[in-house]
Design a protein around this motif. Structure first.
Motif, mmCIF file in Angstrom:
data_model
loop_
_atom_site.group_PDB
_atom_site.id
_atom_site.type_symbol
_atom_site.label_atom_id
_atom_site.label_comp_id
_atom_site.label_asym_id
_atom_site.label_seq_id
_atom_site.Cartn_x
_atom_site.Cartn_y
_atom_site.Cartn_z
ATOM 1 N N THR A 112 0.829 -1.202 0.000
ATOM 2 C CA THR A 112 0.000 0.000 0.000
ATOM 3 C C THR A 112 0.863 1.250 0.000
ATOM 4 N N PHE A 185 -6.792 4.834 -1.436
ATOM 5 C CA PHE A 185 -7.749 4.403 -0.422
ATOM 6 C C PHE A 185 -9.198 4.402 -0.925
ATOM 7 N N TYR A 244 -6.394 8.759 4.551
ATOM 8 C CA TYR A 244 -7.187 7.551 4.801
ATOM 9 C C TYR A 244 -8.533 7.915 5.423
ATOM 10 N N GLN A 248 -12.336 7.369 3.787
ATOM 11 C CA GLN A 248 -13.339 6.563 4.492
ATOM 12 C C GLN A 248 -14.612 7.367 4.762
#
Length: 476
Positions: A112, A185, A244, A248
């Motif tokens: 990642t 992400f 991140y 989300q």
């Protein structure tokens, strides 16, 4: 037999040796390699595959079985491979996705980070090279007693433009990372750009000014809480965590807000929540952690420079074959952004030259014509910064050249670390790596690299004469 017939026969043998078409989950190719995801990698007859004339080597990495063919020819091999197996052509992204399903948690985490940092490397490398060029013009004592721009005042403006372009990537580093990370992400990469711009907004106190004098920082008064107005110039970890969170929140909101009003609801809420949480919680905590990592690296090189440099170079070849070297991309970027220089990259680049030298030394040792050709061509690609053909095609295959690389580069890097060699940033690896090194270290840098090259060739040659390594390996 015609060239076309030989190609078909070789591809047929590759398919047979990997366990047949039924053992192939997906297939793609890059510039030099077939990249295969196998259902059962134990079915692959690696030795038989490597004995084929068109194959220069093989290796397993990141859940993929990679067969080194060479530029140009790999496209023809891949086309014939698809035709004979009847499997669907896969993109690199699809192959990587299939491979990652087989990775461990640590491998996925490292991969990642690699997927975030690698897309922005061209900008970072370009900045490092331009900074090095600017140092040539601005530093006195290289060509004249004064600097070049002091002697030739007419080019002062050119030097200033070069310096502006060179510093742009690091001035807005959070923006680059924000774009790449949010994209990785699963969020909107444009919001990642905005997040990065928020974190380096000129209304905030620069992270560099804050480090010099924290007492001058201004505060926001939010319900009685004092929130410091600090920018995150040169920071890596805070941006990664914030990116991140942003992705989300965006994904969460899109699942719950009707499509008709998403445009005016999702982005403002996602950005505002992320910014608020970053300035209050995420930023202060991760910035402290990032600075601890940077300070720890600097401290280690201050207290035990020879050991630190030697150990880092010694394990670097192992990190490369496991993919763990991508972890240090973030550390180097953090150092470049917050300190204005990097130590790990120039000190560890001895490994790149050592891989090329070991492969070239094997060219003179090997008797097998095919392997001599692989050793010769891969040595030059390694000296230009592409080490995979040398590592997997030659050095790791015969073991002792790889060990020689670890030993010689450890000595060379320990020497460089002793003299505290620094570079402007990550640059081009191999013979041209000196362009990113500060000119005042060039003498030491060249000395350390020449030392590494000589030691690598010597150790590789001596190992080839040792009874510990069987002579029949030279015929492989």
């Amino acid at each position: 037999m015609s060239i076309v017939s030989e190609l078909k026969e070789s591809v047929s043998q590759i398919i047979s040796y990997i366990g047949g078409a039924d053992n192939i989950e997906s297939a793609s190719h890059c510039v030099t390699r077939l990249r295969l995801v196998l259902k059962d990698k134990d079915q692959a007859d690696v030795k038989s595959i490597e004995n084929l004339d068109i194959v220069k080597g093989t290796f397993f990495a990141s859940g993929q079985f990679q067969v080194i063919i060479g530029p140009g020819l790999v496209e023809k091999v891949y086309g014939e491979f698809i035709k004979q197996t009847g499997i669907k052509e896969s993109s690199m992204a699809e192959v990587k996705e299939n491979a990652r399903a087989k990775e461990s948690v640590i491998q996925k985490a490292v991969r990642t980070l690699a997927d975030i940092f690698i897309p922005i490397l061209p900008a970072i490398v370009a900045s490092g090279l331009l900074m090095g060029f600017n140092n040539l013009l601005a530093n006195p004592g290289l060509f004249y007693e004064k600097s070049v721009i002091e002697v030739h005042t007419g080019i002062a403006g050119i030097a200033q433009i070069i310096n502006l372009v060179a510093n742009a990537a690091f001035t807005f580093l959070p923006t680059l990372i924000g774009w790449s990370a949010v994209k990785k992400f699963g969020g909107n990469p444009v919001l990642g750009i905005v997040l990065g711009l928020i974190l380096v907004h000129p209304a905030l106190m620069s992270a560099y000014d804050y480090a010099a004098d924290p007492s001058k920082v201004k505060h926001w008064d939010v319900l009685g809480f004092k929130i410091e107005q600090i920018g995150y110039q040169g920071q890596v970890l805070p941006v990664l965590v914030a990116a991140y969170l942003l992705a989300q929140i965006e994904i969460f909101l899109k699942k719950r807000i009707p499509d008709a009003i998403q445009l005016i609801i999702v982005s403002p809420i996602a950005l505002l929540l992320t910014a608020f949480l970053t300035f209050t919680i995420i930023g202060p905590i991760t910035m402290t952690g990032a600075n601890w990592i940077t300070d720890g690296v600097v401290y280690l090189f201050d207290v035990a420079p020879v050991f630190a440099g030697a150990f880092y170079a010694f394990i670097s070849p192992l990190l490369v074959i496991t993919g763990m070297h991508h972890l240090f991309l973030g550390v180097n970027l953090q150092m470049a952004g917050s300190l204005g220089y990097v130590t790990l990259w120039p000190i560890g680049d001895t490994v790149t030259l050592a891989q090329g030298t070991a492969a070239l030394t094997m060219f003179f040792i090997l008797r097998n014509k095919k392997m001599k050709n692989v050793a010769f061509t891969s040595s030059f690609s390694a000296w230009l910064g592409i080490t995979e053909p040398a590592i997997y095609g030659v050095n790791l295959r015969y073991r002792y050249p790889f060990i020689a690389v670890m030993l010689a580069s450890a000595i060379g890097s320990g020497f460089l670390a002793y003299f505290d060699v620094k570079a402007t940033s990550i640059g081009v690896g191999g013979l041209f790596s000196f362009l990113s090194v500060f000119p005042e270290y060039w003498g030491v840098y060249f000395t350390g690299n020449i030392m590494t090259i000589i030691l690598t060739a010597l150790i590789t040659f001596l190992f080839s004469k040792s009874k510990r390594f069987k002579n029949e390996d030279l015929e492989a």
